[in-house]
Design an enzyme around this catalytic site. Sequence first.
Site, PDB file in Angstrom:
ATOM      1  N   GLU A  15      -7.668   1.049  -8.885  1.00  0.00           N
ATOM      2  CA  GLU A  15      -7.055  -0.239  -8.509  1.00  0.00           C
ATOM      3  C   GLU A  15      -7.945  -1.044  -7.574  1.00  0.00           C
ATOM      4  OE1 GLU A  15      -6.124   2.718  -7.464  1.00  0.00           O
ATOM      5  OE2 GLU A  15      -5.310   2.719  -5.443  1.00  0.00           O
TER       6      GLU A  15
ATOM      7  N   HIS B 149      -9.511   5.899  -7.245  1.00  0.00           N
ATOM      8  CA  HIS B 149      -8.588   4.755  -7.168  1.00  0.00           C
ATOM      9  C   HIS B 149      -9.151   3.569  -7.936  1.00  0.00           C
ATOM     10  CE1 HIS B 149      -5.943   6.182  -3.837  1.00  0.00           C
ATOM     11  NE2 HIS B 149      -6.987   6.908  -3.546  1.00  0.00           N
TER      12      HIS B 149
ATOM     13  N   CYS C  59      -4.949   9.517  -7.717  1.00  0.00           N
ATOM     14  CA  CYS C  59      -5.181  10.301  -6.507  1.00  0.00           C
ATOM     15  C   CYS C  59      -4.052  11.300  -6.264  1.00  0.00           C
ATOM     16  CB  CYS C  59      -5.432   9.389  -5.306  1.00  0.00           C
ATOM     17  SG  CYS C  59      -6.489  10.193  -4.090  1.00  0.00           S
TER      18      CYS C  59
HETATM   19  N1  GLN Z   1      -3.356  13.346   0.076  1.00  0.00           N
HETATM   20  C1  GLN Z   1      -4.262  13.548  -1.004  1.00  0.00           C
HETATM   21  C2  GLN Z   1      -5.663  13.943  -0.520  1.00  0.00           C
HETATM   22  O1  GLN Z   1      -5.965  13.761   0.610  1.00  0.00           O
HETATM   23  C3  GLN Z   1      -4.333  12.314  -1.880  1.00  0.00           C
HETATM   24  C4  GLN Z   1      -4.957  11.161  -1.202  1.00  0.00           C
HETATM   25  C5  GLN Z   1      -4.653   9.831  -1.862  1.00  0.00           C
HETATM   26  O2  GLN Z   1      -3.748   9.741  -2.692  1.00  0.00           O
HETATM   27  N2  GLN Z   1      -5.342   8.779  -1.484  1.00  0.00           N
HETATM   28  O3  GLN Z   1      -6.461  14.410  -1.289  1.00  0.00           O
END
Ligand code: GLN
Length: 537
Positions: free
Chosen positions: A505, A503, A377
């Site tokens: 995970e 994600h 992310c």
């Molecule tokens: N801040 C980034 C976004 O909003 C990444 C979000 C995250 O890592 N969950 O896209």
Amino acid sequence: MHYIVITGGVISGLGKGTITSSLSHILSNSGHNVSAMKIDPYINYDAGTMNPYQHGEVFVLEDGGEVDLDLGNYERFLDRNLATDNNITTGKIYSEVIRREREGKYLGSTVQIIPHITNEIKRRIRTLAQSESAEILLIEVGGTVGDIESMPFLEALRELNREEPRSSVLFCHVTLIPEVGASREQKTKPTQHSVNELRGIGIQPDIIFCRLKGQLSDESRKKISLFTDVPEAGIIGVPDARSPYWVPEIMNKQGILQYIENYFGMKPSTFADPWKKYKENIDKVRESVRIAVVGKYTHLLDAYMSHKEAFTHVTGVTGIGVDLVWLDSDSLKESTNDLESVDGILIPGGFGYRGVEGKIIACRYAREHQVPFLGICLGFQAAVIEYARNVLGMKDANSTEFDQNTRYPVIDLLPEQEGVSDMGGTMRLGAKPVTVKENTIAHDIYATDHISERHRHRYEVNPGYIEKFEDSGMHFSGVDDANIRMEILELKGRKNFIATQYHSEFKSRPLFPSRVHKYLVEMALEYRRGRSNERSS
Ligand code: GLN
């Protein structure tokens, strides 16, 4: 329908979540259809707007629910997906009751905690149990008995017990047994007080889980039984375990399954432990790798709970140990020395400007020094920014999350986010399909063209720059189903550098670890061996 309620006493942080998860694991691996619900008595509607630094990781479900991290433990221990309704908060209950009041549904009556709020709580619990056709629903109540906030929930659970057929609601209470003095004498008084508090609310526990360092003595068990009216067979010692995955076995050995089945009047069954080999692998680790986790919440490890667990899952199936090195990303602005001794780098997700420059430095280090890398992310986005700045020469490239006026907005707001001002529940959330392109590292890892992974982001790779990246060696090997969102990236000619917008995970399970975490560990081992060969030759 059967309900098991788990409350906590004495102090917070006793591992009620682990006990609930372990109980659900034992029951579901004994042939019962089990689900679990978490009650969070805070006023927030959900965990989505909470700072991981205070509250630990925000866990994301398939349906996009942003929930308490305990739900992650339930999913891992139950090996099944849960939904947003498996987590209720004071915020959700009150907003529903107030909405109905405005609609005139309670016309004429004074709307009160009892019965309106408590009825709504019971309605949610019963609806969930029915919709999941659960034979047993576990309900963990956050906080400690005596907290003002949890009172309406405990009252609702007391009423549930009164309204349901006899012996279909079982109450468990988790307490602490301090061991004092040189002789480490076990003290039962806090447990007695805590049970009295619970009884004052009208709840008599049927099982007491005693958290302590070592084994619960027979003397303590007898004493607690005498003072609390819980049979000795229902007093379960839960000593500190090497990891949560050992707790089900510890509890099972004390006959908890038989006790519960007997209480509910169910046929006796046996627990088939699916994690025997898994735990053996963790016990027998011969070789380990050091993985740096570069983040800004590294002082509270719960903030990265699912990553930590994902690496444990990797060890459980591969036998490769993982030592996590928690690095505050800001510290990398001073020096990258700490990265020299690691075999792999993980950059997890995150929000806000603080810490980002350090993450970008870590990406650069991994790229230039051939260190195995996984970005998730924000980690994915940082890898894109780094590449733009240092390979494509776009000096101040950035995400518009951090610099509105950057000349090179390589990461930009998702178009559907324009004009969204509410912060709660408005990101691109939950499970979405990802197409994995052939002849890529990602395809080797997944061995399929289609996967589904969970998301939580507002920003994405700016489509206007994709061609520039592709032309210069950064390849987007995974995309969304419409082929407009970039989901996975890798570097041409480099097999140990990968990042994902999603994600992985959150979907990692003990016997089915996140594929990219597993890949990072395998690459790290190869890298480590390569380095030690270099040194010895
Ligand atoms: N801040 C980034 C976004 O909003 C990444 C979000 C995250 O890592 N969950 O896209």
